[in-house]
Design a protein around this motif. Structure first.
Motif, PDB file in Angstrom:
ATOM      1  N   SER A   7       0.544  -1.049  -0.559  1.00 23.29           N
ATOM      2  CA  SER A   7      -0.488   0.457   0.215  1.00 23.29           C
ATOM      3  C   SER A   7       0.693   1.153  -0.197  1.00 23.29           C
ATOM      4  O   SER A   7       0.627   2.662  -0.762  1.00 23.29           O
ATOM      5  CB  SER A   7      -0.643  -0.433   1.146  1.00 23.29           C
ATOM      6  N   VAL A 138      -6.070   8.468   1.121  1.00 19.64           N
ATOM      7  CA  VAL A 138      -4.923   8.290   1.182  1.00 19.64           C
ATOM      8  C   VAL A 138      -4.388   9.367   1.792  1.00 19.64           C
ATOM      9  O   VAL A 138      -3.471   9.717   2.965  1.00 19.64           O
ATOM     10  CB  VAL A 138      -3.628   7.227   1.771  1.00 19.64           C
ATOM     11  N   ASN A 152      -4.507   4.325   8.280  1.00 21.15           N
ATOM     12  CA  ASN A 152      -4.832   2.965   7.996  1.00 21.15           C
ATOM     13  C   ASN A 152      -3.934   1.814   8.263  1.00 21.15           C
ATOM     14  O   ASN A 152      -2.409   2.014   7.881  1.00 21.15           O
ATOM     15  CB  ASN A 152      -4.409   2.771   5.855  1.00 21.15           C
ATOM     16  N   GLN A 175      -8.879   0.963   6.466  1.00 17.84           N
ATOM     17  CA  GLN A 175      -8.563   2.539   6.810  1.00 17.84           C
ATOM     18  C   GLN A 175     -10.200   2.521   7.928  1.00 17.84           C
ATOM     19  O   GLN A 175     -10.892   1.817   7.893  1.00 17.84           O
ATOM     20  CB  GLN A 175      -9.000   2.844   5.335  1.00 17.84           C
TER      21      GLN A 175
END
Length: 287
Positions: A7, A138, A152, A175
């Motif tokens: 991520s 994000v 997250n 999240q």
């Protein structure tokens, strides 16, 4: 490779094909006066007061940084250059006590605001640009008045086990909504719409699951709806709600940002985190 690591990389490298040129951390004005060591509030038509450097270049929060440490490294910092000023000049409307410094894994320094490391965005080319907000859901414009933020992180219960967003044992980044400084907020499954069914009238159990006593809703991250938040009264004290769910802290988290111990107590899913996938709380039964 861990899901969280993937991520982080995706958050940083997806825009590397852009033709826009990367901006350094020490941006300068046209008269060659370096104002990057100044941190100030700038008015933005979309976001209101935002945090920028002295040149008006927008600074950002990264939701993966909920623990207070930077999750952006390597190629990510090409897209999202870190901000650092050893002794920043703090502008009007900001408190110097809200700023700090962390040491990154490579030994370099980074300035933080309310514990959130600060970054620029490569896609912003001039003062006032806010093109980095909500990238990959994000990255968010840094603001001084967030009522809540987003994290997250891997959910880790009080039992030390990793959990996924559906409260099954497993590894994966979820999240979730936190308070402004990264402390996890929870709902209680038996509660009803705007109705706290846990807290006792004498608050004798409040230390176990303290209510979030925010009384005024200001800014929220752009992927959330401010209208989903409200404030109720619980035995004379305010409590923040989200989609009708009263919001709580977990005492055993110790108000340590990034802790999510409550997700396994007393069994997984009884005290869930909340996020954009959370359904509206059910209405109380009336007779």
């Amino acid at each position: 490779m861990k899901t969280k690591t993937v991520s982080r990389l995706l958050a940083g490298v997806f825009i590397l094909g852009l033709s826009a040129c990367s901006k350094s951390n020490s941006s300068t004005t046209s008269d060659n006066t370096d104002k990057s060591s100044t941190i100030q509030l700038s008015s933005n038509a979309t976001f209101g007061n935002i945090i920028t450097d002295g040149n008006g270049m927008t600074l950002y929060f990264f939701s993966i940084d909920a623990t207070g440490q930077s999750g952006c490294s390597g190629d990510c910092t090409v897209a999202w250059p870190t901000y650092y000023a050893a002794t920043p000049t703090i502008g009007d409307g900001l408190n110097s006590s809200d700023f700090g410094t962390i040491t990154r894994p490579d030994g370099s320094k980074q300035t933080t605001y309310k514990g959130w490391p600060l970054y620029y965005y490569m896609g912003d080319t001039k003062a006032g640009d806010v093109t980095g907000d909500a990238v990959n859901n994000v990255w968010f414009v840094a603001k001084p008045d967030y009522t809540v933020m987003l994290a997250n992180e891997q959910l880790v219960g009080n039992d030390g086990k990793n959990y996924t967003g559906d409260y099954q044992e497993g590894t994966g980044v979820t999240q979730y909504i936190t308070d402004a400084v990264g402390n996890t907020l929870y709902s209680f499954t038996p509660d009803k719409f705007n109705t706290n069914t846990f807290t006792k009238s004498d608050f004798s159990n409040n230390a176990v699951w303290p209510i979030d006593t925010i009384s005024t809703i200001q800014s929220v991250p752009s992927i959330l709806k401010k209208s989903d938040f409200a404030v109720i009264q619980v035995f004379g004290k305010p409590q923040l709600t989200y989609k009708g769910w009263p919001l709580y802290y977990f005492g055993a988290d110790g108000m340590m940002r990034g802790n999510t111990k409550g997700v396994s107590v007393p069994t997984p899913g009884v005290w869930p985190i909340v996020n954009t996938k959370t359904n509206t709380a059910p209405q109380p039964v009336t007779f």
